[in-house]
Design a protein around this motif. Structure first.
Motif, short mmCIF file in Angstrom:
data_model
loop_
_atom_site.label_atom_id
_atom_site.label_comp_id
_atom_site.label_asym_id
_atom_site.label_seq_id
_atom_site.Cartn_x
_atom_site.Cartn_y
_atom_site.Cartn_z
N SER A 151 4.64 51.42 -41.13
CA SER A 151 4.99 50.17 -40.48
C SER A 151 4.48 50.05 -39.05
O SER A 151 4.50 48.97 -38.48
N CYS A 152 4.03 51.16 -38.46
CA CYS A 152 3.60 51.10 -37.05
C CYS A 152 2.27 51.77 -36.80
O CYS A 152 1.82 51.83 -35.65
N THR A 153 1.61 52.27 -37.85
CA THR A 153 0.34 52.96 -37.67
C THR A 153 -0.79 52.07 -38.13
O THR A 153 -0.87 51.73 -39.32
N GLY A 154 -1.66 51.68 -37.21
CA GLY A 154 -2.76 50.80 -37.53
C GLY A 154 -4.02 51.55 -37.91
O GLY A 154 -4.28 52.65 -37.42
N ALA A 155 -4.80 50.94 -38.80
CA ALA A 155 -6.11 51.47 -39.16
C ALA A 155 -7.16 50.87 -38.23
O ALA A 155 -6.93 49.84 -37.58
#
Length: 313
Positions: free
Chosen positions: A263-267
């Protein structure tokens, strides 16, 4: 320059050879692991299946080989983890015959120990299950994969970080660590967080992975994935609450620089499919991995420091 002795210990003149940068970092980390094993009764190593914890475990296994690892692993499971990372975690634990404790955020929610956040993000909810596990198993030293280059609050951290009886961190209680002399003394109820990778940078980690030929979850390399845009990041859809109305999912070629809660880790957009290509990509980046890809660090200017004071890593 004089040629080195093939043994790797001295150069041709008999003088001790200069250690390469990665060898110095490896030597420091191995020293830290051995210091903790000799000084503490019940250490544990945080292991999530992310690249920093993978490198940390690799160094720990090196530190004690050929003997088995003298402590267990601990994973704080948010319930919103990437499946590829969990599969890697379980495969690694089984392959090395390690002991794994799991502290569950979902269990803490179900028992009323923590409350689900409206935004669905569970990374900030890890503190209570972590502290509960430390208390339950009486861990007196907890290895974490934090590095000083990641974030300004972590830059303040010593290698041995004293935590009070509530797991809280007070920068005023940091102890000097001159000449790599570490002070692990603590009162009953207190414990010490230990950071063997403190002096590694993101680039160092990847160069060490390349040198040691360490296997990583495929999520760290470019692959096609369904993502949607939120707050300038590509997030993965999930039951945690995304995408919302107006947020359109699409297939993009991406990879992850750091891995936490979905929910909080972006690619990041990427075509790097090998370790060498990732290293090339990192050297040209002007953004830190957490600054570019972690929404939980954007909650406030002091988001990480606030969480560390409450007991987070």
């Amino acid at each position: 320059m004089e040629p080195e002795n093939p043994s790797g210990d001295t150069c041709a003149s008999g003088r001790p050879r200069d250690l390469a940068h990665l060898e110095v970092l490896e030597s420091e980390a191995v020293h830290v692991f051995r210091e903790v094993a000799g000084e503490f009764e019940r250490p544990v190593l945080l292991f999530s299946g992310g690249k920093d914890s993978i490198v940390m475990l690799h160094l720990a296994l090196k530190a004690f080989a050929p003997a088995p690892l003298p402590f267990a692993l601990l994973h704080v499971d948010t319930g919103h983890n990437f499946p590829e990372v969990l599969a890697y975690r379980d495969r690694t634990v089984a392959g090395h015959g390690l002991r794994l404790h799991i502290a569950s955020v979902q269990e803490a929610i179900d028992t009323g120990r923590v409350r689900e956040r409206p935004d669905g993000t569970r990374n900030p909810l890890q503190t209570v299950p972590l502290l509960d596990a430390i208390t339950r198993h009486r861990f007196d030293a907890v290895f974490g994969g934090g590095r000083r280059d990641e974030e300004k609050a972590r830059a303040k951290e010593r290698v041995f970080s004293l935590r009070d009886e509530f797991g809280g961190w007070d920068p005023r209680r940091q102890r000097p660590e001159l000449w790599q002399l570490y002070n692990g003394r603590h009162a009953p109820g207190e414990h010490v967080r230990v950071f063997p990778l403190s002096n590694f940078t993101e680039l160092d980690v990847w160069q060490y992975i390349a040198r040691e030929k360490i296997e990583l979850p495929a999520i760290y390399f470019a692959h096609e994935r369904e993502v949607f845009a939120r707050n300038g990041m590509w997030l993965a859809p999930g039951t945690w609450g995304g995408p919302r109305d107006g947020e359109e999912s699409r297939i993009r070629t991406v990879r992850y620089r750091t891995v936490g809660d979905m929910s909080c880790t972006g690619a990041v957009d990427s075509h790097a499919t090998t370790v060498e290509e990732v290293i090339t990509e990192i050297t040209s980046s002007r953004l830190t991995e957490r600054g570019a890809t972690r929404a939980d660090d954007r909650l406030s200017e002091a988001a990480m420091e606030d969480r560390k004071r409450e007991g987070y890593f």
